[in-house]
Scaffold this motif. Structure first.
Motif, PDB file in Angstrom:
ATOM      1  N   SER A   1     -14.678 -12.849  32.556  1.00 31.61           N
ATOM      2  CA  SER A   1     -13.822 -13.993  32.885  1.00 31.61           C
ATOM      3  C   SER A   1     -14.521 -15.269  32.462  1.00 31.61           C
ATOM      4  O   SER A   1     -15.643 -15.541  32.891  1.00 31.61           O
ATOM      5  CB  SER A   1     -13.548 -14.035  34.392  1.00 31.61           C
ATOM      6  N   VAL A   2     -13.837 -16.059  31.634  1.00 33.98           N
ATOM      7  CA  VAL A   2     -14.411 -17.275  31.077  1.00 33.98           C
ATOM      8  C   VAL A   2     -13.568 -18.473  31.492  1.00 33.98           C
ATOM      9  O   VAL A   2     -12.346 -18.468  31.308  1.00 33.98           O
ATOM     10  CB  VAL A   2     -14.473 -17.192  29.532  1.00 33.98           C
ATOM     11  N   LEU A   3     -14.224 -19.482  32.036  1.00 30.71           N
ATOM     12  CA  LEU A   3     -13.575 -20.754  32.327  1.00 30.71           C
ATOM     13  C   LEU A   3     -14.093 -21.771  31.326  1.00 30.71           C
ATOM     14  O   LEU A   3     -15.309 -21.951  31.183  1.00 30.71           O
ATOM     15  CB  LEU A   3     -13.890 -21.230  33.755  1.00 30.71           C
ATOM     16  N   ASP A   4     -13.200 -22.428  30.636  1.00 31.65           N
ATOM     17  CA  ASP A   4     -13.547 -23.452  29.648  1.00 31.65           C
ATOM     18  C   ASP A   4     -13.102 -24.803  30.207  1.00 31.65           C
ATOM     19  O   ASP A   4     -11.922 -25.145  30.164  1.00 31.65           O
ATOM     20  CB  ASP A   4     -12.856 -23.137  28.326  1.00 31.65           C
TER      21      ASP A   4
ATOM     22  N   SER B   1      -0.923 -19.025  24.184  1.00 30.95           N
ATOM     23  CA  SER B   1      -0.421 -18.270  25.334  1.00 30.95           C
ATOM     24  C   SER B   1       0.114 -16.894  24.962  1.00 30.95           C
ATOM     25  O   SER B   1       0.007 -15.959  25.735  1.00 30.95           O
ATOM     26  CB  SER B   1       0.643 -19.076  26.081  1.00 30.95           C
ATOM     27  N   VAL B   2       0.679 -16.749  23.802  1.00 33.67           N
ATOM     28  CA  VAL B   2       1.252 -15.476  23.392  1.00 33.67           C
ATOM     29  C   VAL B   2       0.185 -14.629  22.696  1.00 33.67           C
ATOM     30  O   VAL B   2      -0.460 -15.068  21.758  1.00 33.67           O
ATOM     31  CB  VAL B   2       2.456 -15.693  22.449  1.00 33.67           C
ATOM     32  N   GLY B   3      -0.032 -13.431  23.216  1.00 33.82           N
ATOM     33  CA  GLY B   3      -0.910 -12.479  22.559  1.00 33.82           C
ATOM     34  C   GLY B   3      -2.386 -12.565  22.919  1.00 33.82           C
ATOM     35  O   GLY B   3      -3.144 -11.669  22.591  1.00 33.82           O
ATOM     36  N   THR B   4      -2.809 -13.626  23.577  1.00 30.43           N
ATOM     37  CA  THR B   4      -4.224 -13.749  23.910  1.00 30.43           C
ATOM     38  C   THR B   4      -4.493 -13.522  25.394  1.00 30.43           C
ATOM     39  O   THR B   4      -5.627 -13.255  25.773  1.00 30.43           O
ATOM     40  CB  THR B   4      -4.772 -15.149  23.560  1.00 30.43           C
ATOM     41  N   GLY B   5      -3.464 -13.671  26.205  1.00 28.24           N
ATOM     42  CA  GLY B   5      -3.656 -13.583  27.646  1.00 28.24           C
ATOM     43  C   GLY B   5      -4.330 -14.818  28.220  1.00 28.24           C
ATOM     44  O   GLY B   5      -4.710 -14.845  29.381  1.00 28.24           O
ATOM     45  N   ALA B   6      -4.501 -15.848  27.390  1.00 28.80           N
ATOM     46  CA  ALA B   6      -5.142 -17.077  27.847  1.00 28.80           C
ATOM     47  C   ALA B   6      -4.271 -17.783  28.876  1.00 28.80           C
ATOM     48  O   ALA B   6      -3.046 -17.756  28.805  1.00 28.80           O
ATOM     49  CB  ALA B   6      -5.411 -18.002  26.665  1.00 28.80           C
ATOM     50  N   ASN B   7      -4.938 -18.396  29.828  1.00 25.91           N
ATOM     51  CA  ASN B   7      -4.277 -19.128  30.897  1.00 25.91           C
ATOM     52  C   ASN B   7      -4.772 -20.575  30.834  1.00 25.91           C
ATOM     53  O   ASN B   7      -5.967 -20.809  30.648  1.00 25.91           O
ATOM     54  CB  ASN B   7      -4.651 -18.488  32.243  1.00 25.91           C
ATOM     55  N   PHE B   8      -3.870 -21.519  31.002  1.00 29.17           N
ATOM     56  CA  PHE B   8      -4.245 -22.928  30.927  1.00 29.17           C
ATOM     57  C   PHE B   8      -3.803 -23.656  32.191  1.00 29.17           C
ATOM     58  O   PHE B   8      -2.667 -23.507  32.632  1.00 29.17           O
ATOM     59  CB  PHE B   8      -3.636 -23.576  29.686  1.00 29.17           C
TER      60      PHE B   8
ATOM     61  N   PRO C   1     -14.556 -13.304  21.493  1.00 28.85           N
ATOM     62  CA  PRO C   1     -14.070 -11.932  21.303  1.00 28.85           C
ATOM     63  C   PRO C   1     -12.765 -11.683  22.065  1.00 28.85           C
ATOM     64  O   PRO C   1     -12.468 -12.365  23.054  1.00 28.85           O
ATOM     65  CB  PRO C   1     -15.206 -11.072  21.858  1.00 28.85           C
ATOM     66  N   THR C   2     -12.016 -10.718  21.613  1.00 29.76           N
ATOM     67  CA  THR C   2     -10.775 -10.346  22.300  1.00 29.76           C
ATOM     68  C   THR C   2     -11.112  -9.569  23.566  1.00 29.76           C
ATOM     69  O   THR C   2     -12.220  -9.049  23.716  1.00 29.76           O
ATOM     70  CB  THR C   2      -9.876  -9.494  21.390  1.00 29.76           C
ATOM     71  N   GLY C   3     -10.168  -9.513  24.464  1.00 34.25           N
ATOM     72  CA  GLY C   3     -10.339  -8.729  25.678  1.00 34.25           C
ATOM     73  C   GLY C   3     -10.969  -9.484  26.837  1.00 34.25           C
ATOM     74  O   GLY C   3     -11.120  -8.927  27.918  1.00 34.25           O
ATOM     75  N   ILE C   4     -11.322 -10.744  26.619  1.00 33.12           N
ATOM     76  CA  ILE C   4     -11.852 -11.530  27.730  1.00 33.12           C
ATOM     77  C   ILE C   4     -10.687 -12.167  28.486  1.00 33.12           C
ATOM     78  O   ILE C   4      -9.576 -12.273  27.962  1.00 33.12           O
ATOM     79  CB  ILE C   4     -12.835 -12.624  27.252  1.00 33.12           C
TER      80      ILE C   4
END
Length: 127
Positions: free
Chosen positions: A42-45, A81-88, A58-61
């Motif tokens: 889990s990464v917080l930027d 947002s699409v395809g990465t699972g990234a949350n903002f 890398p993918t999967g984080i």
């Protein structure tokens, strides 16, 4: 479009154009992170801007970008947002809207110097 929103757009467009991630020290930091991050981390930027760093992680984080600029958040969501699972998330680094120990890694690329309360933000990062 308000003048503030227009100036934010200009700032982030300039940062994208001039922010060469292949230059030292960015390249070294990205290489270091890529070699150590693994799927499921889990990464917080903090101060993610438009989340350009996602080009190099890398993918999967599980990536969460925290940003105070609505323009940057809109751009990041549009791009990632699409395809990465990234949350903002919109928020303040000095008062993180997350439970304690929610992240394995916290990034602060070129953001600490822009914070109004940098000491409090650093305390939040270690809680």
């Amino acid at each position: 479009m308000t003048t503030e929103f227009s100036s934010e757009r200009h700032y982030y467009e300039m940062a994208r154009e001039e922010g060469d991630w292949n230059l030292f020290p960015r390249r070294n930091i990205v290489e270091y992170l890529s070699s150590r991050l693994k799927a499921g981390d889990s990464v917080l930027d903090i101060g993610c801007g438009t989340a350009e760093v996602l080009n190099f992680l890398p993918t999967g984080i599980h990536y969460t970008g925290l940003e105070s600029s609505e323009f940057a958040l809109q751009e990041a969501r549009r791009r990632w947002s699409v395809g990465t699972g990234a949350n903002f998330v919109s928020g303040d680094a000095a008062s993180l809207p997350f439970s304690e120990a929610s992240f394995n890694v916290i990034l602060m690329f070129f953001s600490l110097e822009h914070l109004k309360r940098p000491r409090e933000a650093l305390y939040e990062c270690v809680r």
